[in-house]
Design a protein around this motif. Structure first.
Motif, PDB file in Angstrom:
ATOM      1  N   MET A   1       2.826  55.152  55.605  1.00 53.32           N
ATOM      2  CA  MET A   1       4.093  55.431  56.285  1.00 53.32           C
ATOM      3  C   MET A   1       5.215  55.501  55.244  1.00 53.32           C
ATOM      4  O   MET A   1       5.263  54.694  54.331  1.00 53.32           O
ATOM      5  CB  MET A   1       4.373  54.319  57.301  1.00 53.32           C
ATOM      6  N   TYR A 136       5.688  62.545  70.679  1.00 53.17           N
ATOM      7  CA  TYR A 136       5.603  63.887  70.079  1.00 53.17           C
ATOM      8  C   TYR A 136       4.582  64.776  70.786  1.00 53.17           C
ATOM      9  O   TYR A 136       4.776  65.992  70.881  1.00 53.17           O
ATOM     10  CB  TYR A 136       5.321  63.794  68.568  1.00 53.17           C
ATOM     11  N   TYR A 178      -6.744  68.306  59.847  1.00 54.54           N
ATOM     12  CA  TYR A 178      -6.795  68.568  58.400  1.00 54.54           C
ATOM     13  C   TYR A 178      -6.127  67.386  57.707  1.00 54.54           C
ATOM     14  O   TYR A 178      -5.101  66.875  58.170  1.00 54.54           O
ATOM     15  CB  TYR A 178      -6.036  69.856  58.037  1.00 54.54           C
ATOM     16  N   ALA A 213       1.788  65.381  60.888  1.00 55.72           N
ATOM     17  CA  ALA A 213       1.840  63.912  60.823  1.00 55.72           C
ATOM     18  C   ALA A 213       1.450  63.405  59.440  1.00 55.72           C
ATOM     19  O   ALA A 213       0.911  62.319  59.312  1.00 55.72           O
ATOM     20  CB  ALA A 213       0.916  63.319  61.885  1.00 55.72           C
TER      21      ALA A 213
HETATM   22  N1  NAD Z   1       9.294  60.190  63.265  1.00 56.89           N
HETATM   23  C1  NAD Z   1       8.973  58.947  63.536  1.00 56.89           C
HETATM   24  O1  NAD Z   1       9.546  58.301  64.417  1.00 56.89           O
HETATM   25  C2  NAD Z   1       7.847  58.306  62.762  1.00 56.89           C
HETATM   26  C3  NAD Z   1       7.232  57.136  63.215  1.00 56.89           C
HETATM   27  C4  NAD Z   1       6.148  56.631  62.494  1.00 56.89           C
HETATM   28  C5  NAD Z   1       5.740  57.270  61.336  1.00 56.89           C
HETATM   29  N2  NAD Z   1       6.394  58.394  60.920  1.00 56.89           N
HETATM   30  C6  NAD Z   1       5.976  59.151  59.741  1.00 56.89           C
HETATM   31  O2  NAD Z   1       4.750  59.822  60.048  1.00 56.89           O
HETATM   32  C7  NAD Z   1       4.031  60.040  58.839  1.00 56.89           C
HETATM   33  C8  NAD Z   1       2.631  59.495  58.977  1.00 56.89           C
HETATM   34  O3  NAD Z   1       2.679  58.093  59.111  1.00 56.89           O
HETATM   35  P1  NAD Z   1       1.325  57.240  59.039  1.00 56.89           P
HETATM   36  O4  NAD Z   1       1.688  55.837  59.319  1.00 56.89           O
HETATM   37  O5  NAD Z   1       0.279  57.930  59.830  1.00 56.89           O
HETATM   38  O6  NAD Z   1       0.985  57.393  57.494  1.00 56.89           O
HETATM   39  P2  NAD Z   1      -0.449  57.329  56.853  1.00 56.89           P
HETATM   40  O7  NAD Z   1      -0.211  57.097  55.399  1.00 56.89           O
HETATM   41  O8  NAD Z   1      -1.326  56.398  57.614  1.00 56.89           O
HETATM   42  O9  NAD Z   1      -1.038  58.806  57.053  1.00 56.89           O
HETATM   43  C9  NAD Z   1      -0.595  59.940  56.369  1.00 56.89           C
HETATM   44  C10 NAD Z   1      -1.805  60.846  56.196  1.00 56.89           C
HETATM   45  O10 NAD Z   1      -1.357  62.101  55.688  1.00 56.89           O
HETATM   46  C11 NAD Z   1      -2.253  62.506  54.668  1.00 56.89           C
HETATM   47  N3  NAD Z   1      -1.568  63.425  53.762  1.00 56.89           N
HETATM   48  C12 NAD Z   1      -0.733  63.136  52.738  1.00 56.89           C
HETATM   49  N4  NAD Z   1      -0.326  64.277  52.145  1.00 56.89           N
HETATM   50  C13 NAD Z   1      -0.899  65.297  52.811  1.00 56.89           C
HETATM   51  C14 NAD Z   1      -0.862  66.700  52.692  1.00 56.89           C
HETATM   52  N5  NAD Z   1      -0.159  67.291  51.711  1.00 56.89           N
HETATM   53  N6  NAD Z   1      -1.580  67.453  53.554  1.00 56.89           N
HETATM   54  C15 NAD Z   1      -2.321  66.847  54.542  1.00 56.89           C
HETATM   55  N7  NAD Z   1      -2.420  65.520  54.700  1.00 56.89           N
HETATM   56  C16 NAD Z   1      -1.703  64.746  53.867  1.00 56.89           C
HETATM   57  C17 NAD Z   1      -2.698  61.212  54.004  1.00 56.89           C
HETATM   58  O11 NAD Z   1      -3.927  61.388  53.312  1.00 56.89           O
HETATM   59  C18 NAD Z   1      -2.831  60.285  55.206  1.00 56.89           C
HETATM   60  O12 NAD Z   1      -4.119  60.325  55.775  1.00 56.89           O
HETATM   61  C19 NAD Z   1       4.837  59.330  57.737  1.00 56.89           C
HETATM   62  O13 NAD Z   1       5.647  60.281  57.126  1.00 56.89           O
HETATM   63  C20 NAD Z   1       5.662  58.329  58.524  1.00 56.89           C
HETATM   64  O14 NAD Z   1       6.813  57.945  57.836  1.00 56.89           O
HETATM   65  C21 NAD Z   1       7.429  58.907  61.610  1.00 56.89           C
END
Ligand code: NAD
Length: 283
Positions: A1, A136, A178, A213
């Motif tokens: 995150m 979402y 993906y 995501a």
């Molecule tokens: N908008 C909101 O309210 C909100 C709430 C929670 C999390 N988020 C955001 O959502 C995103 C995901 O959060 P999470 O907790 O699942 O993180 P996470 O680290 O568990 O998952 C992110 C995933 O994306 C993959 N990834 C990284 N770069 C990539 C790329 N270039 N192409 C494809 N995949 C890629 C990673 O390998 C990982 O599996 C983060 O940016 C987090 O800050 C936003």
């Protein structure tokens, strides 16, 4: 995150009304409508629950420490939805004590790993990851005129991406995944019985409904956008390049906090969190 920064949060309180109106124009649902739909609660019931709920936001110093403006932005989103809310003066355990002493029914707390709303009345909790995914998916459903039977590409097989996949399956859609770490996408694909996409650019040329995501900036570029491309992007920072954003017009949903917190609030106020049922616990 991704850890939020003060810069990502500073416009939230002042722009809430206009953000909500834009969301309504794009999806037909504002923050409250998305939250009720995502939580599976009728609007009238949610409205009554919010009127009888007091929420507290407790700043937490653990990990990277307090993000200036975070607690206040969360409070403003809660108040915007018609619920009383306050930020505690103290942080951590002292803040939690202050919240309880001042009658909080729901307590919001976040460290670097978990952002949760604790429903003190029912001893249940709502994880921001699940609430964000539900919100979402609901927003994408509204933008797409329904998701039943439709293919959706989920970029990122992390916590939010995995929760999106599960929510999409619950809504009868056909998610595919993906991830830049192929093993993570393969694992999610076999666990949930969904399509694994090995090549992002090829996948983006074939799917028009996208859930971004990953939080990787600009993974969706100008050349990936067709007139039908519709993107729900919880990932922070935005995974759509600045050249691609104007092409999506109102077919893009993205914010760093608003949808997730709105869903957390309605779920917590209406007893939709996770946890053992109190009746079960006593038997
Ligand atoms: N908008 C909101 O309210 C909100 C709430 C929670 C999390 N988020 C955001 O959502 C995103 C995901 O959060 P999470 O907790 O699942 O993180 P996470 O680290 O568990 O998952 C992110 C995933 O994306 C993959 N990834 C990284 N770069 C990539 C790329 N270039 N192409 C494809 N995949 C890629 C990673 O390998 C990982 O599996 C983060 O940016 C987090 O800050 C936003």
């Amino acid at each position: 995150m991704t850890r939020l920064t003060t810069g990502m949060l500073e416009g939230i309180p002042a722009d809430l009304v206009s953000y909500d109106e834009a969301l309504k124009r794009g999806t037909g649902l504002g923050l409250f409508g998305i939250a009720c739909n995502a939580a599976g609660v009728p609007k009238a019931k949610a409205r009554r629950a919010l009127l009888s709920t007091v929420a507290a936001v407790v700043p937490v110093t653990a990990g990277g420490g307090i993000i200036p403006g975070f607690s206040e932005a969360v409070r403003e989103i809660i108040v915007h939805l018609g619920c009383r809310a306050f930020v505690t003066e103290k942080s951590d355990v002292g803040g939690l004590a202050e919240a309880v002493k001042n009658g909080a029914d729901v307590v919001f707390m976040a460290d670097d790993d978990l952002f949760a709303a604790f429903d003190l009345r029912r001893r249940r909790l709502v994880d921001n990851v699940n609430a964000t995914a539900k919100g979402y998916v609901c927003a994408l459903d509204a933008l797409a005129g329904g998701l039943l039977g439709k293919a959706v590409l989920v970029i990122g097989a992390g916590r939010v991406g995995s929760a999106c996949v599960r929510t999409l399956l619950e809504r009868g859609s056909r998610p595919a995944v993906y991830d830049v770490v192929e093993a993570k996408a393969r694992a999610l694909s076999s666990e949930c019985g969904i399509t694994f996409e090995p090549d992002l650019k090829r996948a983006l040329s074939r799917y028009s409904l996208i859930m971004e995501a990953s939080g990787a900036p600009g993974v969706i570029e100008k050349g990936d956008v067709s007139p039908d491309t519709t993107v729900a992007a919880p990932g922070v920072p935005l995974g759509v390049s600045s050249q691609a954003v104007p092409l999506l017009k109102d077919r893009l949903i993205h914010d760093p906090l608003q949808i997730g917190v709105s869903v957390m609030l309605v779920m917590a106020a209406c007893g939709r969190g996770e946890g053992q049922n109190i009746a079960e616990r006593r038997t």
